[in-house]
Write a protein that holds these residues in place. Structure first.
Motif, PDB file in Angstrom:
ATOM      1  N   SER A  89       0.836  -1.204   0.000  1.00 57.01           N
ATOM      2  CA  SER A  89       0.000   0.000   0.000  1.00 57.01           C
ATOM      3  C   SER A  89       0.867   1.249   0.000  1.00 57.01           C
ATOM      4  CB  SER A  89      -0.926   0.010   1.220  1.00 57.01           C
ATOM      5  OG  SER A  89      -1.822  -1.074   1.220  1.00 57.01           O
ATOM      6  N   ALA A  90       1.861   1.275   0.882  1.00 55.06           N
ATOM      7  CA  ALA A  90       2.751   2.426   0.972  1.00 55.06           C
ATOM      8  C   ALA A  90       3.563   2.599  -0.307  1.00 55.06           C
ATOM      9  CB  ALA A  90       3.678   2.258   2.172  1.00 55.06           C
ATOM     10  N   SER A  91       4.075   1.505  -0.852  1.00 53.79           N
ATOM     11  CA  SER A  91       4.936   1.581  -2.037  1.00 53.79           C
ATOM     12  C   SER A  91       4.173   2.078  -3.255  1.00 53.79           C
ATOM     13  CB  SER A  91       5.530   0.199  -2.327  1.00 53.79           C
ATOM     14  OG  SER A  91       6.356  -0.232  -1.270  1.00 53.79           O
ATOM     15  N   LEU A  92       2.938   1.607  -3.439  1.00 55.54           N
ATOM     16  CA  LEU A  92       2.140   2.039  -4.586  1.00 55.54           C
ATOM     17  C   LEU A  92       1.731   3.507  -4.459  1.00 55.54           C
ATOM     18  CD1 LEU A  92      -0.046  -1.147  -5.012  1.00 55.54           C
ATOM     19  CD2 LEU A  92       1.579  -0.242  -6.690  1.00 55.54           C
ATOM     20  N   ALA A  93       1.582   3.978  -3.233  1.00 57.00           N
ATOM     21  CA  ALA A  93       1.175   5.370  -3.012  1.00 57.00           C
ATOM     22  C   ALA A  93       2.359   6.335  -3.039  1.00 57.00           C
ATOM     23  CB  ALA A  93       0.438   5.488  -1.683  1.00 57.00           C
ATOM     24  N   PHE A  94       3.473   5.949  -2.405  1.00 56.22           N
ATOM     25  CA  PHE A  94       4.557   6.914  -2.171  1.00 56.22           C
ATOM     26  C   PHE A  94       5.944   6.424  -2.573  1.00 56.22           C
ATOM     27  CE2 PHE A  94       1.277   7.932   1.024  1.00 56.22           C
ATOM     28  CZ  PHE A  94       1.080   9.269   0.736  1.00 56.22           C
ATOM     29  N   GLY A  95       6.082   5.170  -2.902  1.00 54.48           N
ATOM     30  CA  GLY A  95       7.413   4.601  -3.070  1.00 54.48           C
ATOM     31  C   GLY A  95       7.791   3.808  -1.830  1.00 54.48           C
ATOM     32  N   ALA A  96       8.938   3.166  -1.880  1.00 57.89           N
ATOM     33  CA  ALA A  96       9.337   2.252  -0.809  1.00 57.89           C
ATOM     34  C   ALA A  96       9.329   2.946   0.551  1.00 57.89           C
ATOM     35  CB  ALA A  96      10.725   1.693  -1.096  1.00 57.89           C
ATOM     36  N   PRO A  97       8.620   2.381   1.535  1.00 61.59           N
ATOM     37  CA  PRO A  97       8.558   2.983   2.869  1.00 61.59           C
ATOM     38  C   PRO A  97       9.679   2.492   3.769  1.00 61.59           C
ATOM     39  CG  PRO A  97       7.151   1.077   2.830  1.00 61.59           C
ATOM     40  CD  PRO A  97       7.763   1.183   1.449  1.00 61.59           C
ATOM     41  N   GLN A  98       9.789   3.110   4.922  1.00 56.36           N
ATOM     42  CA  GLN A  98      10.635   2.598   5.990  1.00 56.36           C
ATOM     43  C   GLN A  98       9.795   1.604   6.787  1.00 56.36           C
ATOM     44  OE1 GLN A  98      12.382   5.620   8.499  1.00 56.36           O
ATOM     45  NE2 GLN A  98      12.651   4.194  10.205  1.00 56.36           N
ATOM     46  N   VAL A  99      10.232   0.366   6.870  1.00 56.12           N
ATOM     47  CA  VAL A  99       9.475  -0.665   7.580  1.00 56.12           C
ATOM     48  C   VAL A  99       9.745  -0.547   9.073  1.00 56.12           C
ATOM     49  CG1 VAL A  99       9.141  -3.149   7.872  1.00 56.12           C
ATOM     50  CG2 VAL A  99       9.482  -2.191   5.584  1.00 56.12           C
ATOM     51  N   TRP A 100       8.666  -0.590   9.849  1.00 53.78           N
ATOM     52  CA  TRP A 100       8.740  -0.352  11.297  1.00 53.78           C
ATOM     53  C   TRP A 100       7.914  -1.414  12.009  1.00 53.78           C
ATOM     54  CZ3 TRP A 100       6.185   4.417  14.031  1.00 53.78           C
ATOM     55  CH2 TRP A 100       6.656   4.511  15.360  1.00 53.78           C
ATOM     56  N   ALA A 101       8.582  -2.232  12.792  1.00 50.27           N
ATOM     57  CA  ALA A 101       7.916  -3.362  13.448  1.00 50.27           C
ATOM     58  C   ALA A 101       6.776  -2.923  14.355  1.00 50.27           C
ATOM     59  CB  ALA A 101       8.941  -4.167  14.247  1.00 50.27           C
ATOM     60  N   ALA A 102       6.884  -1.749  14.957  1.00 50.71           N
ATOM     61  CA  ALA A 102       5.855  -1.294  15.893  1.00 50.71           C
ATOM     62  C   ALA A 102       4.496  -1.128  15.239  1.00 50.71           C
ATOM     63  CB  ALA A 102       6.281   0.022  16.534  1.00 50.71           C
ATOM     64  N   LEU A 103       4.462  -0.968  13.913  1.00 57.84           N
ATOM     65  CA  LEU A 103       3.193  -0.818  13.201  1.00 57.84           C
ATOM     66  C   LEU A 103       2.577  -2.159  12.814  1.00 57.84           C
ATOM     67  CD1 LEU A 103       4.073   2.174  10.837  1.00 57.84           C
ATOM     68  CD2 LEU A 103       2.419   2.198  12.724  1.00 57.84           C
ATOM     69  N   GLY A 104       3.229  -3.270  13.202  1.00 57.74           N
ATOM     70  CA  GLY A 104       2.743  -4.590  12.835  1.00 57.74           C
ATOM     71  C   GLY A 104       1.425  -4.959  13.495  1.00 57.74           C
ATOM     72  N   SER A 105       0.734  -5.905  12.892  1.00 59.06           N
ATOM     73  CA  SER A 105      -0.579  -6.320  13.372  1.00 59.06           C
ATOM     74  C   SER A 105      -0.510  -6.935  14.760  1.00 59.06           C
ATOM     75  CB  SER A 105      -1.191  -7.342  12.418  1.00 59.06           C
ATOM     76  OG  SER A 105      -2.388  -7.861  12.945  1.00 59.06           O
ATOM     77  N   PRO A 106      -1.380  -6.518  15.688  1.00 56.05           N
ATOM     78  CA  PRO A 106      -1.408  -7.127  17.024  1.00 56.05           C
ATOM     79  C   PRO A 106      -1.839  -8.584  17.001  1.00 56.05           C
ATOM     80  CG  PRO A 106      -2.538  -5.024  17.026  1.00 56.05           C
ATOM     81  CD  PRO A 106      -2.287  -5.379  15.595  1.00 56.05           C
ATOM     82  N   GLY A 138       2.304  -5.611  21.369  1.00 57.19           N
ATOM     83  CA  GLY A 138       2.330  -5.465  22.813  1.00 57.19           C
ATOM     84  C   GLY A 138       2.525  -4.040  23.280  1.00 57.19           C
ATOM     85  N   ALA A 139       2.575  -3.890  24.600  1.00 51.93           N
ATOM     86  CA  ALA A 139       2.637  -2.575  25.229  1.00 51.93           C
ATOM     87  C   ALA A 139       3.896  -1.807  24.827  1.00 51.93           C
ATOM     88  CB  ALA A 139       2.586  -2.736  26.745  1.00 51.93           C
ATOM     89  N   ALA A 140       5.008  -2.495  24.636  1.00 48.82           N
ATOM     90  CA  ALA A 140       6.253  -1.807  24.282  1.00 48.82           C
ATOM     91  C   ALA A 140       6.122  -1.104  22.934  1.00 48.82           C
ATOM     92  CB  ALA A 140       7.412  -2.790  24.260  1.00 48.82           C
ATOM     93  N   HIS A 141       5.496  -1.782  21.976  1.00 53.89           N
ATOM     94  CA  HIS A 141       5.316  -1.168  20.668  1.00 53.89           C
ATOM     95  C   HIS A 141       4.323  -0.025  20.721  1.00 53.89           C
ATOM     96  CE1 HIS A 141       6.996  -4.552  17.872  1.00 53.89           C
ATOM     97  NE2 HIS A 141       7.935  -3.827  18.462  1.00 53.89           N
TER      98      HIS A 141
END
Length: 208
Positions: free
Chosen positions: A118-135, A143-146
């Motif tokens: 979704s991000a790549s088609l809209a804006f180009g390659a994104p920065q991948v961030w584990a905290a945004l991963g599915s719970p 978890g709480a840390a993310h």
């Protein structure tokens, strides 16, 4: 919710425009729906242009619920992915920003392929961030840390006037972070201050 609001919520703007507003719902209600979407977009555009906010997108349309058993991060063939409509949604997101000359300071994405795509088609390659991963994915990506990490980053982004960030994530992350969520391909425009929780300022529904 009044019955007219329920009806409005079930009909997308794209369906109204594609079939003719009057034919889809009847003139008055259809016009109200289109006006409401236009107002949301205008509010979101103003906020993004001013900066100090994050557009937290739910990934574009990926039919189904959750991921297949045994899915693996880094292997898109094992995950639930965007379909043709989802890819078209993501492109429309990018077109909306380009037409308004709105350039994100950062584009961040969950490690899940449907978010990265979704991000790549809209804006180009994104920065991948584990905290945004599915719970509801691997326990070590949630978890709480993310959630603390997301809130800290949101506060930092909110302090940068004239700049905004775009995050691509999942409905559950939207809900955990901002106590609100969207349909596929839509965004919450969110801000947070150091001594207050995240605040949803507007919704952006350009992809539907």
């Amino acid at each position: 919710m009044p019955s007219s609001r329920r009806t409005e919520a079930l009909v997308t703007r794209r369906a109204l425009l594609g079939s003719g507003a009057a034919g889809a719902l009847g003139g008055g209600l259809a016009l109200m729906a289109l006006q409401a979407w236009a107002a949301q977009d205008a509010d979101a555009e103003t906020l993004l242009r001013h900066g100090g906010v994050v557009a937290v997108f739910r990934h574009a349309l990926a039919p189904g619920t959750f991921d297949p058993p045994g899915f693996r991060l880094g292997d898109c063939s094992t995950q639930r992915n965007l379909n043709d409509e989802g890819r078209a949604q993501a492109r429309r997101i990018g077109e909306w920003f380009q037409q308004r000359q709105l350039l994100p300071h950062k584009v961040l994405s969950s490690p899940w392929c449907r978010c990265i795509d979704s991000a790549s088609l809209a804006f180009g390659a994104p920065q991948v961030w584990a905290a945004l991963g599915s719970p509801l994915g691997y326990p070590e990506t949630t978890g709480a840390a993310h959630l603390r990490e997301l809130r800290k980053a949101l506060v930092a982004a909110s302090e940068r006037s004239g700049q905004f960030e775009v995050w691509f994530t999942h409905m559950f992350v939207q809900s955990d972070l901002a106590s609100d969520s969207t349909r596929s391909g839509e965004a919450l425009i969110v801000r947070a201050h150091r001594n207050a929780g995240p605040q949803v300022l507007a919704k952006l529904s350009i992809a539907v």
